[in-house]
Design a protein around this motif. Structure first.
Motif, mmCIF file in Angstrom:
data_model
loop_
_atom_site.group_PDB
_atom_site.id
_atom_site.type_symbol
_atom_site.label_atom_id
_atom_site.label_comp_id
_atom_site.label_asym_id
_atom_site.label_seq_id
_atom_site.Cartn_x
_atom_site.Cartn_y
_atom_site.Cartn_z
ATOM 1 N N LYS A 37 0.904 -1.229 0.030
ATOM 2 C CA LYS A 37 0.014 0.157 0.040
ATOM 3 C C LYS A 37 0.722 1.218 -0.239
ATOM 4 N N LEU A 38 2.083 1.192 -0.709
ATOM 5 C CA LEU A 38 2.786 2.168 -0.846
ATOM 6 C C LEU A 38 2.806 2.608 -2.409
ATOM 7 N N MET A 39 2.894 3.980 -2.638
ATOM 8 C CA MET A 39 2.981 4.679 -4.078
ATOM 9 C C MET A 39 3.841 5.648 -4.167
ATOM 10 N N PHE A 40 4.936 5.703 -5.442
ATOM 11 C CA PHE A 40 5.718 6.613 -5.353
ATOM 12 C C PHE A 40 5.419 7.327 -6.601
ATOM 13 N N GLY A 41 5.954 8.885 -6.190
ATOM 14 C CA GLY A 41 5.661 10.012 -7.096
ATOM 15 C C GLY A 41 6.798 10.624 -7.882
ATOM 16 N N LEU A 42 7.051 11.068 -8.797
ATOM 17 C CA LEU A 42 8.257 11.736 -9.372
ATOM 18 C C LEU A 42 7.700 13.159 -10.119
ATOM 19 N N THR A 43 8.193 14.116 -9.469
ATOM 20 C CA THR A 43 7.921 15.545 -10.299
ATOM 21 C C THR A 43 9.129 16.254 -10.392
ATOM 22 N N LYS A 44 8.954 17.527 -10.826
ATOM 23 C CA LYS A 44 10.160 18.074 -11.279
ATOM 24 C C LYS A 44 9.835 19.437 -10.570
ATOM 25 N N ASP A 45 10.972 19.981 -9.817
ATOM 26 C CA ASP A 45 10.866 21.283 -9.146
ATOM 27 C C ASP A 45 10.928 22.261 -10.307
ATOM 28 N N PRO A 46 9.905 23.396 -10.447
ATOM 29 C CA PRO A 46 9.806 24.311 -11.691
ATOM 30 C C PRO A 46 11.095 25.337 -11.129
ATOM 31 N N GLU A 47 11.563 25.409 -9.741
ATOM 32 C CA GLU A 47 12.338 26.439 -9.391
ATOM 33 C C GLU A 47 13.980 26.140 -9.915
ATOM 34 N N ASN A 48 14.150 25.060 -9.597
ATOM 35 C CA ASN A 48 15.879 24.827 -9.801
ATOM 36 C C ASN A 48 15.764 23.215 -10.456
ATOM 37 N N GLY A 49 14.678 22.725 -11.056
ATOM 38 C CA GLY A 49 14.856 21.649 -12.190
ATOM 39 C C GLY A 49 15.236 20.262 -11.422
ATOM 40 N N ASN A 50 15.191 20.341 -10.183
ATOM 41 C CA ASN A 50 15.512 18.989 -9.514
ATOM 42 C C ASN A 50 14.279 18.141 -9.616
ATOM 43 N N MET A 51 14.648 16.749 -9.117
ATOM 44 C CA MET A 51 13.365 15.831 -9.418
ATOM 45 C C MET A 51 13.071 15.501 -7.856
ATOM 46 N N ILE A 52 11.752 15.563 -7.767
ATOM 47 C CA ILE A 52 11.435 15.324 -6.240
ATOM 48 C C ILE A 52 10.630 14.023 -6.463
ATOM 49 N N ILE A 53 11.115 13.002 -5.469
ATOM 50 C CA ILE A 53 10.404 11.626 -5.303
ATOM 51 C C ILE A 53 9.293 11.922 -4.051
ATOM 52 N N SER A 54 8.166 11.456 -4.179
ATOM 53 C CA SER A 54 7.354 11.515 -3.206
ATOM 54 C C SER A 54 6.934 10.004 -2.794
ATOM 55 N N ILE A 55 6.714 9.689 -1.428
ATOM 56 C CA ILE A 55 6.106 8.809 -1.104
ATOM 57 C C ILE A 55 4.815 8.823 -0.501
ATOM 58 N N TYR A 56 3.796 7.895 -0.720
ATOM 59 C CA TYR A 56 2.498 8.040 -0.467
ATOM 60 C C TYR A 56 2.053 6.550 0.322
ATOM 61 N N GLU A 57 1.001 6.775 1.212
ATOM 62 C CA GLU A 57 0.574 5.400 1.696
ATOM 63 C C GLU A 57 -0.897 5.479 1.158
ATOM 64 N N ILE A 58 -1.156 4.498 0.420
ATOM 65 C CA ILE A 58 -2.677 4.451 -0.126
ATOM 66 C C ILE A 58 -3.510 4.246 0.694
#
Length: 58
Positions: A37-58
Protein backbone atom coordinates in the motif's frame (compact mmCIF):
# COMPACT_ATOMS: atom_id res chain seq x y z
CA UNK A 1 -3.25 9.52 10.06
CA UNK A 2 -5.61 8.98 7.13
CA UNK A 3 -8.45 11.42 6.57
CA UNK A 4 -10.62 9.27 4.29
CA UNK A 5 -10.37 5.94 2.53
CA UNK A 6 -9.08 6.28 -1.00
CA UNK A 7 -6.97 9.33 -0.16
CA UNK A 8 -3.21 9.39 -0.46
CA UNK A 9 -1.19 10.30 2.61
CA UNK A 10 2.20 11.85 1.92
CA UNK A 11 4.82 10.03 3.99
CA UNK A 12 7.96 11.74 2.70
CA UNK A 13 9.42 13.76 -0.15
CA UNK A 14 13.05 14.27 -1.16
CA UNK A 15 14.68 16.37 -3.87
CA UNK A 16 17.44 14.91 -6.07
CA UNK A 17 19.68 16.07 -8.89
CA UNK A 18 18.00 15.17 -12.20
CA UNK A 19 18.84 11.72 -13.53
CA UNK A 20 17.40 10.68 -16.91
CA UNK A 21 16.32 7.18 -15.86
CA UNK A 22 14.96 8.02 -12.40
CA UNK A 23 11.43 7.30 -13.67
CA UNK A 24 12.48 3.64 -14.09
CA UNK A 25 13.32 3.43 -10.39
CA UNK A 26 9.93 4.92 -9.48
CA UNK A 27 8.15 2.48 -11.80
CA UNK A 28 10.05 -0.44 -10.24
CA UNK A 29 9.18 0.69 -6.70
CA UNK A 30 5.49 1.15 -7.57
CA UNK A 31 5.25 -2.34 -9.10
CA UNK A 32 7.23 -4.00 -6.32
CA UNK A 33 5.66 -2.33 -3.28
CA UNK A 34 2.05 -1.96 -4.42
CA UNK A 35 0.99 -4.82 -2.10
CA UNK A 36 2.43 -2.84 0.84
CA UNK A 37 0.00 0.00 0.00
CA UNK A 38 2.79 2.37 -0.99
CA UNK A 39 2.92 4.59 -4.05
CA UNK A 40 5.83 6.64 -5.34
CA UNK A 41 5.63 9.83 -7.37
CA UNK A 42 8.16 11.80 -9.37
CA UNK A 43 7.84 15.49 -10.14
CA UNK A 44 10.15 18.21 -11.39
CA UNK A 45 10.75 21.28 -9.24
CA UNK A 46 10.06 24.28 -11.52
CA UNK A 47 12.41 26.54 -9.53
CA UNK A 48 15.66 24.57 -9.74
CA UNK A 49 14.93 21.65 -12.08
CA UNK A 50 15.59 19.00 -9.43
CA UNK A 51 13.46 15.86 -9.34
CA UNK A 52 11.27 15.28 -6.27
CA UNK A 53 10.43 11.76 -5.20
CA UNK A 54 7.31 11.51 -3.05
CA UNK A 55 6.19 8.47 -1.07
CA UNK A 56 2.50 7.99 -0.33
CA UNK A 57 0.49 5.52 1.71
CA UNK A 58 -2.61 4.42 -0.16
Amino acid sequence: MKEKEGKLELIAAKSFTPYPELYKVIDFLNKTLKHKKLMFGLTKDPENGNMIISIYEI
